[in-house]
Design a protein around this motif. Structure first.
Motif, PDB file in Angstrom:
ATOM      1  N   ASP B 419       0.831  -1.219   0.000  1.00 46.58           N
ATOM      2  CA  ASP B 419       0.000   0.000   0.000  1.00 46.58           C
ATOM      3  C   ASP B 419       0.859   1.260   0.000  1.00 46.58           C
ATOM      4  O   ASP B 419       0.601   2.217  -0.726  1.00 46.58           O
ATOM      5  CB  ASP B 419      -0.955   0.004   1.203  1.00 46.58           C
ATOM      6  CG  ASP B 419      -0.234  -0.235   2.528  1.00 46.58           C
ATOM      7  OD1 ASP B 419       0.931  -0.737   2.487  1.00 46.58           O
ATOM      8  OD2 ASP B 419      -0.809   0.075   3.576  1.00 46.58           O
ATOM      9  N   ASN B 420       1.953   1.206   0.817  1.00 48.86           N
ATOM     10  CA  ASN B 420       2.848   2.369   0.845  1.00 48.86           C
ATOM     11  C   ASN B 420       3.573   2.557  -0.502  1.00 48.86           C
ATOM     12  O   ASN B 420       3.767   3.692  -0.953  1.00 48.86           O
ATOM     13  CB  ASN B 420       3.878   2.209   1.971  1.00 48.86           C
ATOM     14  CG  ASN B 420       3.222   2.368   3.351  1.00 48.86           C
ATOM     15  OD1 ASN B 420       2.253   3.126   3.533  1.00 48.86           O
ATOM     16  ND2 ASN B 420       3.684   1.600   4.325  1.00 48.86           N
ATOM     17  N   ALA B 421       3.974   1.391  -1.062  1.00 47.35           N
ATOM     18  CA  ALA B 421       4.634   1.468  -2.385  1.00 47.35           C
ATOM     19  C   ALA B 421       3.699   2.123  -3.397  1.00 47.35           C
ATOM     20  O   ALA B 421       4.117   3.004  -4.173  1.00 47.35           O
ATOM     21  CB  ALA B 421       5.022   0.060  -2.854  1.00 47.35           C
ATOM     22  N   LEU B 422       2.407   1.716  -3.353  1.00 45.49           N
ATOM     23  CA  LEU B 422       1.424   2.287  -4.283  1.00 45.49           C
ATOM     24  C   LEU B 422       1.240   3.782  -4.030  1.00 45.49           C
ATOM     25  O   LEU B 422       1.105   4.569  -4.980  1.00 45.49           O
ATOM     26  CB  LEU B 422       0.080   1.562  -4.157  1.00 45.49           C
ATOM     27  CG  LEU B 422       0.012   0.167  -4.785  1.00 45.49           C
ATOM     28  CD1 LEU B 422      -1.247  -0.581  -4.339  1.00 45.49           C
ATOM     29  CD2 LEU B 422       0.040   0.249  -6.313  1.00 45.49           C
ATOM     30  N   TYR B 423       1.257   4.174  -2.746  1.00 47.24           N
ATOM     31  CA  TYR B 423       1.083   5.585  -2.405  1.00 47.24           C
ATOM     32  C   TYR B 423       2.247   6.425  -2.968  1.00 47.24           C
ATOM     33  O   TYR B 423       2.051   7.482  -3.545  1.00 47.24           O
ATOM     34  CB  TYR B 423       0.983   5.738  -0.881  1.00 47.24           C
ATOM     35  CG  TYR B 423       0.383   7.069  -0.473  1.00 47.24           C
ATOM     36  CD1 TYR B 423      -1.010   7.234  -0.378  1.00 47.24           C
ATOM     37  CD2 TYR B 423       1.193   8.160  -0.186  1.00 47.24           C
ATOM     38  CE1 TYR B 423      -1.552   8.458  -0.043  1.00 47.24           C
ATOM     39  CE2 TYR B 423       0.653   9.379   0.158  1.00 47.24           C
ATOM     40  CZ  TYR B 423      -0.724   9.531   0.244  1.00 47.24           C
ATOM     41  OH  TYR B 423      -1.251  10.752   0.575  1.00 47.24           O
ATOM     42  N   TYR B 424       3.499   5.851  -2.779  1.00 43.87           N
ATOM     43  CA  TYR B 424       4.672   6.546  -3.330  1.00 43.87           C
ATOM     44  C   TYR B 424       4.557   6.698  -4.857  1.00 43.87           C
ATOM     45  O   TYR B 424       4.843   7.754  -5.415  1.00 43.87           O
ATOM     46  CB  TYR B 424       5.968   5.786  -2.996  1.00 43.87           C
ATOM     47  CG  TYR B 424       6.472   6.051  -1.568  1.00 43.87           C
ATOM     48  CD1 TYR B 424       6.794   7.371  -1.175  1.00 43.87           C
ATOM     49  CD2 TYR B 424       6.677   5.007  -0.676  1.00 43.87           C
ATOM     50  CE1 TYR B 424       7.268   7.595   0.119  1.00 43.87           C
ATOM     51  CE2 TYR B 424       7.151   5.238   0.599  1.00 43.87           C
ATOM     52  CZ  TYR B 424       7.448   6.541   0.988  1.00 43.87           C
ATOM     53  OH  TYR B 424       7.905   6.792   2.251  1.00 43.87           O
ATOM     54  N   LEU B 425       4.119   5.590  -5.479  1.00 42.78           N
ATOM     55  CA  LEU B 425       3.982   5.612  -6.959  1.00 42.78           C
ATOM     56  C   LEU B 425       2.969   6.682  -7.400  1.00 42.78           C
ATOM     57  O   LEU B 425       3.217   7.431  -8.349  1.00 42.78           O
ATOM     58  CB  LEU B 425       3.516   4.241  -7.469  1.00 42.78           C
ATOM     59  CG  LEU B 425       4.591   3.163  -7.586  1.00 42.78           C
ATOM     60  CD1 LEU B 425       3.965   1.784  -7.860  1.00 42.78           C
ATOM     61  CD2 LEU B 425       5.602   3.487  -8.700  1.00 42.78           C
ATOM     62  N   ALA B 426       1.857   6.771  -6.634  1.00 42.79           N
ATOM     63  CA  ALA B 426       0.812   7.755  -6.950  1.00 42.79           C
ATOM     64  C   ALA B 426       1.365   9.177  -6.812  1.00 42.79           C
ATOM     65  O   ALA B 426       1.121  10.031  -7.681  1.00 42.79           O
ATOM     66  CB  ALA B 426      -0.389   7.543  -6.034  1.00 42.79           C
ATOM     67  N   GLU B 427       2.133   9.388  -5.733  1.00 41.98           N
ATOM     68  CA  GLU B 427       2.701  10.734  -5.509  1.00 41.98           C
ATOM     69  C   GLU B 427       3.672  11.116  -6.663  1.00 41.98           C
ATOM     70  O   GLU B 427       3.653  12.257  -7.122  1.00 41.98           O
ATOM     71  CB  GLU B 427       3.446  10.745  -4.167  1.00 41.98           C
ATOM     72  CG  GLU B 427       2.526  11.003  -2.986  1.00 41.98           C
ATOM     73  CD  GLU B 427       3.276  11.166  -1.688  1.00 41.98           C
ATOM     74  OE1 GLU B 427       2.745  11.791  -0.761  1.00 41.98           O
ATOM     75  OE2 GLU B 427       4.423  10.636  -1.572  1.00 41.98           O
ATOM     76  N   ILE B 428       4.504  10.125  -7.041  1.00 43.97           N
ATOM     77  CA  ILE B 428       5.463  10.399  -8.141  1.00 43.97           C
ATOM     78  C   ILE B 428       4.703  10.781  -9.426  1.00 43.97           C
ATOM     79  O   ILE B 428       5.047  11.759 -10.096  1.00 43.97           O
ATOM     80  CB  ILE B 428       6.375   9.161  -8.389  1.00 43.97           C
ATOM     81  CG1 ILE B 428       7.330   8.958  -7.208  1.00 43.97           C
ATOM     82  CG2 ILE B 428       7.190   9.322  -9.681  1.00 43.97           C
ATOM     83  CD1 ILE B 428       8.011   7.604  -7.149  1.00 43.97           C
ATOM     84  N   GLU B 429       3.647  10.019  -9.729  1.00 49.81           N
ATOM     85  CA  GLU B 429       2.857  10.296 -10.953  1.00 49.81           C
ATOM     86  C   GLU B 429       2.186  11.659 -10.855  1.00 49.81           C
ATOM     87  O   GLU B 429       2.135  12.400 -11.841  1.00 49.81           O
ATOM     88  CB  GLU B 429       1.790   9.203 -11.168  1.00 49.81           C
ATOM     89  CG  GLU B 429       2.327   7.828 -11.511  1.00 49.81           C
ATOM     90  CD  GLU B 429       3.037   7.755 -12.860  1.00 49.81           C
ATOM     91  OE1 GLU B 429       3.058   8.750 -13.606  1.00 49.81           O
ATOM     92  OE2 GLU B 429       3.607   6.685 -13.178  1.00 49.81           O
ATOM     93  N   GLU B 430       1.712  11.979  -9.643  1.00 48.58           N
ATOM     94  CA  GLU B 430       1.038  13.278  -9.432  1.00 48.58           C
ATOM     95  C   GLU B 430       2.029  14.424  -9.658  1.00 48.58           C
ATOM     96  O   GLU B 430       1.699  15.416 -10.317  1.00 48.58           O
ATOM     97  CB  GLU B 430       0.474  13.320  -8.009  1.00 48.58           C
ATOM     98  CG  GLU B 430      -0.724  14.239  -7.883  1.00 48.58           C
ATOM     99  CD  GLU B 430      -1.300  14.243  -6.474  1.00 48.58           C
ATOM    100  OE1 GLU B 430      -1.027  13.290  -5.701  1.00 48.58           O
ATOM    101  OE2 GLU B 430      -1.993  15.204  -6.165  1.00 48.58           O
ATOM    102  N   THR B 431       3.228  14.210  -9.096  1.00 48.45           N
ATOM    103  CA  THR B 431       4.286  15.229  -9.282  1.00 48.45           C
ATOM    104  C   THR B 431       4.612  15.390 -10.763  1.00 48.45           C
ATOM    105  O   THR B 431       4.850  16.490 -11.239  1.00 48.45           O
ATOM    106  CB  THR B 431       5.566  14.809  -8.518  1.00 48.45           C
ATOM    107  OG1 THR B 431       5.192  14.398  -7.213  1.00 48.45           O
ATOM    108  CG2 THR B 431       6.576  15.931  -8.468  1.00 48.45           C
ATOM    109  N   ASN B 432       4.602  14.252 -11.462  1.00 49.05           N
ATOM    110  CA  ASN B 432       4.918  14.298 -12.912  1.00 49.05           C
ATOM    111  C   ASN B 432       3.729  14.799 -13.729  1.00 49.05           C
ATOM    112  O   ASN B 432       3.844  14.919 -14.953  1.00 49.05           O
ATOM    113  CB  ASN B 432       5.324  12.908 -13.421  1.00 49.05           C
ATOM    114  CG  ASN B 432       6.664  12.459 -12.834  1.00 49.05           C
ATOM    115  OD1 ASN B 432       7.471  13.294 -12.385  1.00 49.05           O
ATOM    116  ND2 ASN B 432       6.893  11.155 -12.804  1.00 49.05           N
ATOM    117  N   GLY B 433       2.584  15.031 -13.051  1.00 50.57           N
ATOM    118  CA  GLY B 433       1.414  15.576 -13.766  1.00 50.57           C
ATOM    119  C   GLY B 433       0.519  14.503 -14.352  1.00 50.57           C
ATOM    120  O   GLY B 433      -0.439  14.824 -15.064  1.00 50.57           O
TER     121      GLY B 433
END
Lengths: 54, 471
Positions: B419-433
C-alpha cells in the motif's frame, strides 16, 4: 489474219519436271569440234581430229 | 612452240596436239566464236531481249559445249521467260561440267528449297502442253481454259501468253490478244512472235508492204552478190568490238554478277521471307505457351518461385526451432543462476532473472520448479525493492524509486509494504502531472487495502484529483 491451225504447229511441247532426268541423260553434248571430228572420221583416219576431254 | 589449249601439252611443231590430237587453231577459233556469242547473249539479256539472248547463248554452247558460264546464263534467260525446266536442265548440265564454285548449284538449290513454287511453275508447263494437245484435237474451249490457268500461274510464261494471243487473233478478239501480247513483251522485250502478233493486229497493211519491200531488197542484194545489211552490221560490230576489247572482261564479270544477284534475289528472297515468317510464328506460339504456363502456374519460373517459397518457409521453421532450443537452454542456465542467487540470499537479482523466464516453454516439472523459486524469492525481493525505493525517494531520485516500487508491487502485490509502495507511486505520478495514473494507484489502495494507514489520505487524494480533472 493468222491461220491458227498453222500457227499452233509452231508451238512445241515444253520439257516437264518429271522428264528432266531422261532429257539430260539422252542429251548428247556435242559442239562444233565434235562435229568436225565426226566429219574427219568419215573422210579418213589420217585426218582425225580427236575429240577433247574435259 | 605452243601450249595445247585442250590438255596443256607442249606442241613443238604444227598446231595439232600429239598428246590429245586437238587441232589448236580450230579449237581457238571455236572458243573465240563461243565467246563472241556469249558477249552478244549477255548484251541481249541485259537489255531484256531474252529470245535473242537464248539464240546467241545456244550458238555459244554449240561452239564450246564446256562453256558453263554461258549455260548458266542460258538457264537464267529460260527462267525469265517461264521455261523453268529448260533452265533447270541447263544448270544441271553446267554443274556436271564444273562441280565446284559454280553459281548454277545455288540456282538449283534455291529452286529445290522452294519446292512449292517449282511445282507451280511445272503445273503451268503441264497445262500449256495439255492446251497444245487440246488445240490440235480442236477442243479449243478446254485448251483456252488450261492455257489461261498456265498464264495466270506463271505470268512470265511467254509461250503461254503468245499462244493465247494467237488464239484471240484468230477469233478476231484484238483486245484480249493485245493484253497477252503486252504481257509477253513485258517479260521478253523483243519477243519475235509477240511482235509479229502485234504487227498483225495494229498495222496489218503496213506490215505487208514492209515484207514486200524487204523481199525486194533481198532480191536486189542477191543480184549484186552481197548483202548490204549484213555488211553494215559487220562494220558496226567490228568497231564496237575494237572499242570494247579492253572493257570486255570487266563487263562480262559485272554483268554476270548483276544477273546472278538478280536471279538469286528472285529465287532466294521468297525463301528468306518464308523462313522469317516461320520464325515469327514459332516465337508467337512460344509466347502463347509461356503466357498459358504463367496463368496456370506451370511455368518454370512459377515452379521455381514456389519451391523457393517452400524452402524459405522450411528454413524459417528450422530457425524458429533452433531459436526455441537456444532459448530453453539459455533459460535453464538462468534458472540455475536464480537458484544460486537465492542460496546466497540475493533475492532481488534472483527475482530479476525469474521475471524474464518464459515458463510456457518447459515441461510441468520445470514449471513447478520455477513457481517454487518465485514463491521463495519474490516476497524477499519485494521488500528489498521497497527499501531501495524509499532510499531513492530520500535521495530525491524519483525515477529509480518509481522502478523499485513498481517491481516491489509486481513481485508481491499483497505485501505489507504494497500500500505504501502504491502511495509513493501515486505521488510520483502526481508530481509528474499524470493525474489519471496517480488516481488509479490511489484507487487500488482504497479498493485493496482497507486497513492501510494511508487509506484516508488516498481517499482525499482521489477526491482532490477528481475535482482537478473536472475543472
Amino acid at each position: 489474219m493468222i491461220n491458227f491451225n498453222e500457227e499452233i504447229k509452231k508451238y512445241e511441247q515444253i520439257l516437264e519436271l518429271d522428264d528432266i532426268e531422261d532429257a539430260i541423260h539422252s542429251t548428247d553434248l556435242k559442239d562444233i569440234m565434235d562435229m568436225l571430228n565426226y566429219i574427219a572420221l568419215q573422210s579418213g583416219p589420217e585426218n582425225n581430229i580427236r575429240s577433247r576431254s574435259q | 612452240m605452243m601450249i595445247c589449249n585442250n590438255c596443256g601439252y607442249e606442241i613443238k611443231s604444227g598446231h595439232v596436239c600429239p598428246s590429245c590430237g586437238a587441232d589448236n587453231v580450230l579449237l581457238s577459233k571455236a572458243k573465240t566464236a563461243s565467246l563472241r556469242q556469249y558477249n552478244k547473249g549477255v548484251a541481249f539479256a541485259k537489255e531484256g531481249d531474252y529470245s535473242a539472248a537464248i539464240e546467241s547463248l545456244r550458238e555459244c554452247i554449240l561452239f564450246d559445249k564446256y562453256n558453263f558460264v554461258a549455260r548458266n546464263l542460258l538457264g537464267i534467260a529460260y527462267f525469265q521467260i517461264g521455261l523453268v525446266t529448260d533452265a533447270l536442265k541447263e544448270w544441271i548440265i553446267s554443274t556436271s561440267i564444273k562441280k565446284e564454285k559454280n553459281p548454277a548449284q545455288k540456282y538449283i538449290d534455291s529452286l529445290q528449297k522452294n519446292a512449292r513454287r517449282l511445282e507451280k511453275y511445272n503445273d503451268a508447263i503441264c497445262m500449256y502442253n495439255k492446251a497444245i494437245k487440246q488445240f490440235k484435237l480442236n477442243n479449243n474451249d478446254l485448251a483456252v481454259i488450261s492455257l489461261k490457268k498456265a498464264a495466270d500461274i506463271n505470268q512470265s510464261f511467254v509461250d503461254a501468253q503468245n499462244l493465247l494471243s494467237a488464239y484471240y487473233i484468230s477469233c478476231d478478239d484484238k483486245i484480249k490478244a493485245k493484253k497477252y501480247i503486252y504481257r509477253a513483251l513485258k517479260v521478253d522485250k523483243r519477243n519475235p512472235r509477240a511482235l509479229e502478233y502485234l504487227a498483225e493486229i495494229t498495222n496489218h497493211n503496213e506490215k505487208k508492204e514492209e515484207i514486200t519491200k524487204s523481199k525486194q531488197n533481198e532480191n536486189e542484194s542477191e543480184l549484186y552478190g552481197y548483202n548490204e545489211k549484213i555488211d553494215k552490221e559487220y562494220d558496226i560490230s567490228f568497231c564496237k568490238r575494237i572499242k570494247s576489247v579492253f572493257k570486255s572482261q570487266l563487263f562480262m564479270f559485272i554483268s554476270g554478277a548483276v544477273i546472278s544477284a538478280a536471279v538469286f534475289a528472285t529465287l532466294a528472297l521468297p525463301d528468306i521471307v518464308d523462313v522469317k515468317n516461320n520464325q515469327i510464328n514459332s516465337l508467337n506460339s512460344r509466347i502463347t505457351e509461356l503466357e498459358n504456363e504463367n496463368k496456370n502456374g506451370t511455368s518454370t519460373f512459377a515452379i521455381k518461385y514456389k519451391n523457393l517459397e517452400e524452402e524459405v518457409e522450411n528454413l524459417r521453421k528450422e530457425n524458429e526451432k533452433y531459436k526455441g532450443e537456444y532459448s530453453i537452454k539459455q533459460q535453464q542456465m538462468d534458472i540455475e543462476s536464480a537458484k544460486a542467487y537465492i542460496e546466497n540470499q540475493k533475492y532481488s537479482q534472483a527475482a530479476e532473472i525469474l521475471l524474464k523466464i518464459d515458463e510456457t516453454q518447459f515441461d510441468d516439472s520445470t514449471k513447478s520448479e520455477i513457481e517454487n523459486l518465485r514463491n521463495e524469492c519474490y516476497p524477499y525481493a519485494a521488500d528489498e525493492y521497497y527499501t531501495s525505493g524509499v532510499e531513492a525517494m530520500q535521495k530525491d531520485d524519483s525515477k529509480d524509486a518509481q522502478n523499485d516500487f513498481l517491481l516491489s508491487v509486481k513481485l508481491n502485490p499483497k505485501s505489507n509494504n504494497a500500500d505504501n509502495a502504491l502511495y509513493y507511486l501515486a505521488e510520483i505520478e502526481e508530481t509528474n502531472g499524470n493525474l489519471e495514473q496517480a488516481k488509479s494507484y490511489y484507487e487500488r489502495i482504497v479498493n485493496e487495502f482497507s486497513n492501510s494507514d494511508v487509506f484516508k489520505d488516498a481517499e482525499e487524494k482521489i477526491l482532490e484529483i477528481s475535482k482537478t480533472l473536472q475543472q
